[in-house]
Write a protein that holds these residues in place. Structure first.
Motif, short mmCIF file in Angstrom:
data_model
loop_
_atom_site.label_atom_id
_atom_site.label_comp_id
_atom_site.label_asym_id
_atom_site.label_seq_id
_atom_site.Cartn_x
_atom_site.Cartn_y
_atom_site.Cartn_z
N VAL A 40 139.27 58.57 45.57
CA VAL A 40 140.34 57.29 45.31
C VAL A 40 141.48 58.05 44.40
O VAL A 40 142.77 57.57 44.79
CB VAL A 40 139.63 56.18 44.78
N LEU A 41 141.34 58.83 43.57
CA LEU A 41 142.23 59.33 42.66
C LEU A 41 143.15 60.28 43.34
O LEU A 41 144.30 60.21 43.09
CB LEU A 41 141.82 60.11 41.41
N VAL A 42 142.94 60.94 44.51
CA VAL A 42 143.57 61.94 45.22
C VAL A 42 144.59 60.96 46.00
O VAL A 42 145.71 61.24 46.23
CB VAL A 42 142.72 62.86 46.15
N TYR A 43 144.02 59.82 46.62
CA TYR A 43 144.83 58.96 47.56
C TYR A 43 145.67 58.20 46.91
O TYR A 43 146.54 57.74 47.32
CB TYR A 43 144.00 58.34 48.33
N THR A 44 145.64 57.97 45.53
CA THR A 44 146.68 57.08 44.79
C THR A 44 147.78 58.03 43.92
O THR A 44 148.31 57.64 43.11
CB THR A 44 145.82 56.32 43.69
N LEU A 45 147.60 59.47 44.18
CA LEU A 45 148.50 60.41 43.51
C LEU A 45 149.97 60.19 43.77
O LEU A 45 150.60 60.19 42.82
CB LEU A 45 148.13 61.65 43.86
N ASN A 46 150.48 59.89 45.08
CA ASN A 46 151.87 59.58 45.46
C ASN A 46 152.70 60.73 44.79
O ASN A 46 152.48 61.88 45.32
CB ASN A 46 152.12 58.26 44.99
N ALA A 47 153.43 60.55 43.79
CA ALA A 47 154.31 61.53 43.19
C ALA A 47 154.11 61.81 42.03
O ALA A 47 154.87 62.33 41.25
CB ALA A 47 155.70 61.21 43.65
N TYR A 48 152.73 61.38 41.31
CA TYR A 48 152.44 61.57 40.07
C TYR A 48 151.94 63.01 39.90
O TYR A 48 151.34 63.63 40.54
CB TYR A 48 151.65 60.40 39.40
N THR A 49 152.13 63.24 38.53
CA THR A 49 151.59 64.91 38.29
C THR A 49 150.34 64.33 37.45
O THR A 49 150.17 63.49 36.62
CB THR A 49 152.39 65.34 37.30
N SER A 50 149.08 65.00 37.92
CA SER A 50 147.97 64.76 37.47
C SER A 50 146.91 66.11 37.25
O SER A 50 146.88 66.76 38.16
CB SER A 50 147.36 63.72 38.51
N VAL A 51 146.69 66.31 36.39
CA VAL A 51 146.04 67.57 35.94
C VAL A 51 144.57 67.58 36.67
O VAL A 51 144.11 68.56 37.11
CB VAL A 51 145.75 67.95 34.43
N THR A 52 144.10 66.43 36.41
CA THR A 52 142.51 66.26 37.24
C THR A 52 142.69 66.30 38.66
O THR A 52 141.84 67.11 39.00
CB THR A 52 142.20 64.82 36.60
N VAL A 53 143.73 66.04 39.23
CA VAL A 53 143.77 65.89 40.67
C VAL A 53 144.24 67.34 41.18
O VAL A 53 143.48 68.12 42.01
CB VAL A 53 144.76 65.00 41.28
N TYR A 54 144.98 67.97 40.40
CA TYR A 54 145.46 69.39 41.05
C TYR A 54 144.34 70.29 40.63
O TYR A 54 144.34 71.36 41.10
CB TYR A 54 146.81 69.87 40.33
N SER A 55 143.50 70.06 39.58
CA SER A 55 142.23 71.05 39.47
C SER A 55 141.05 70.79 40.25
O SER A 55 140.03 71.75 40.57
CB SER A 55 141.79 70.89 38.20
N PHE A 56 141.15 69.55 40.87
CA PHE A 56 140.05 69.12 41.86
C PHE A 56 138.79 69.18 41.21
O PHE A 56 137.57 69.71 42.07
CB PHE A 56 140.16 70.04 43.05
N ILE A 57 138.76 69.20 39.92
CA ILE A 57 137.26 69.49 39.11
C ILE A 57 136.41 68.11 39.45
O ILE A 57 135.13 68.46 39.44
CB ILE A 57 137.49 69.23 37.58
N PHE A 58 136.67 67.15 39.99
CA PHE A 58 135.83 66.17 40.35
C PHE A 58 134.99 66.42 41.85
O PHE A 58 134.19 65.81 41.95
CB PHE A 58 136.44 64.78 40.60
N TYR A 59 135.54 67.43 42.35
CA TYR A 59 134.77 67.83 43.52
C TYR A 59 133.87 69.20 43.32
O TYR A 59 132.77 68.88 43.62
CB TYR A 59 135.81 68.33 44.77
N TRP A 60 134.61 70.16 42.45
CA TRP A 60 133.65 71.43 42.43
C TRP A 60 132.82 70.95 41.32
O TRP A 60 131.76 71.46 41.18
CB TRP A 60 134.31 72.40 42.16
N GLY A 61 133.30 70.08 40.20
CA GLY A 61 132.40 69.87 39.20
C GLY A 61 130.94 69.10 39.77
O GLY A 61 130.04 69.23 39.32
N ALA A 62 131.53 68.16 40.75
CA ALA A 62 130.09 67.47 41.21
C ALA A 62 129.23 68.50 42.22
O ALA A 62 128.16 68.11 42.10
CB ALA A 62 130.96 66.22 42.32
N ALA A 63 129.68 69.40 42.79
CA ALA A 63 128.99 70.25 43.33
C ALA A 63 128.25 70.96 42.36
O ALA A 63 126.91 71.19 42.60
CB ALA A 63 129.97 71.38 44.06
#
Length: 184
Positions: A40-63
């Protein structure tokens, strides 16, 4: 001939007091929820800068949380010292990842000016931008909560693993059984 009950080693009994099956199941469930919230966070990114989204920590951290939860459940089912040591290591690593993730999400929450900058800032689509901002903020708050829960589950698994590893088990005497076929 009556079967004798299986006596579990004392270190495994100590680990079972922490209910590792429940801890592992919660870690696995939270990892899947975290992947969904991250999507959900990735799809609401639009043109915003987000450290969390660019690191994708919610995917590899979840792994890593999935691996940690799986090893914890396996240690509950089959209490070998190797699995308990694996639980110890994976839970420690998962706790460190959770701390990093909390820090990244808090950075995104603290810097709201990241969210207020985009191509729609001065155009008529600002209503859409405000809606995305609210969705992103709610998603980030949920992500902080989920990650904090993941951290507490990892620390709990780590604590019970280290407590059980401190318990010394008596040495098993060598096999004194003699096969009648080989006796002289």
């Amino acid at each position: 001939m009556a079967s004798q009950p299986i006596v579990e080693p004392e270190f495994h009994q100590i680990l079972l007091k922490g209910q590792p099956k429940a801890l592992g199941a919660i870690q696995i469930s939270l990892a899947f929820v975290q992947m969904f919230v991250g999507t959900v966070l990735v799809y609401t990114l639009n043109a915003y800068t987000s450290v969390t989204v660019y690191s994708f920590i919610f995917y590899w951290g979840a792994a890593f949380y999935l691996i940690s939860g799986s090893v914890t459940v396996a240690a509950a089912n089959k209490g070998t010292r190797g699995l308990v040591k694996g639980t110890l290591g994976t839970n420690l690593f998962s706790a460190l990842i959770a701390l990093c993730e909390v820090a990244l999400v808090i950075i995104d929450l603290a810097h709201t000016y990241y969210f207020n900058y985009g191509p729609c800032f001065t155009s008529p689509c600002s209503l859409f931008q405000d809606t995305l901002l609210v969705i992103r903020l709610i998603t980030l708050i949920h992500l902080v909560f989920i990650t904090f829960l993941q951290f507490t589950m990892s620390i709990t698994g780590f604590a019970f693993s280290i407590r059980s590893m401190k318990k010394k088990t008596p040495d098993i005497p060598p096999n004194t059984y003699q096969n009648p076929a080989f006796s002289t």
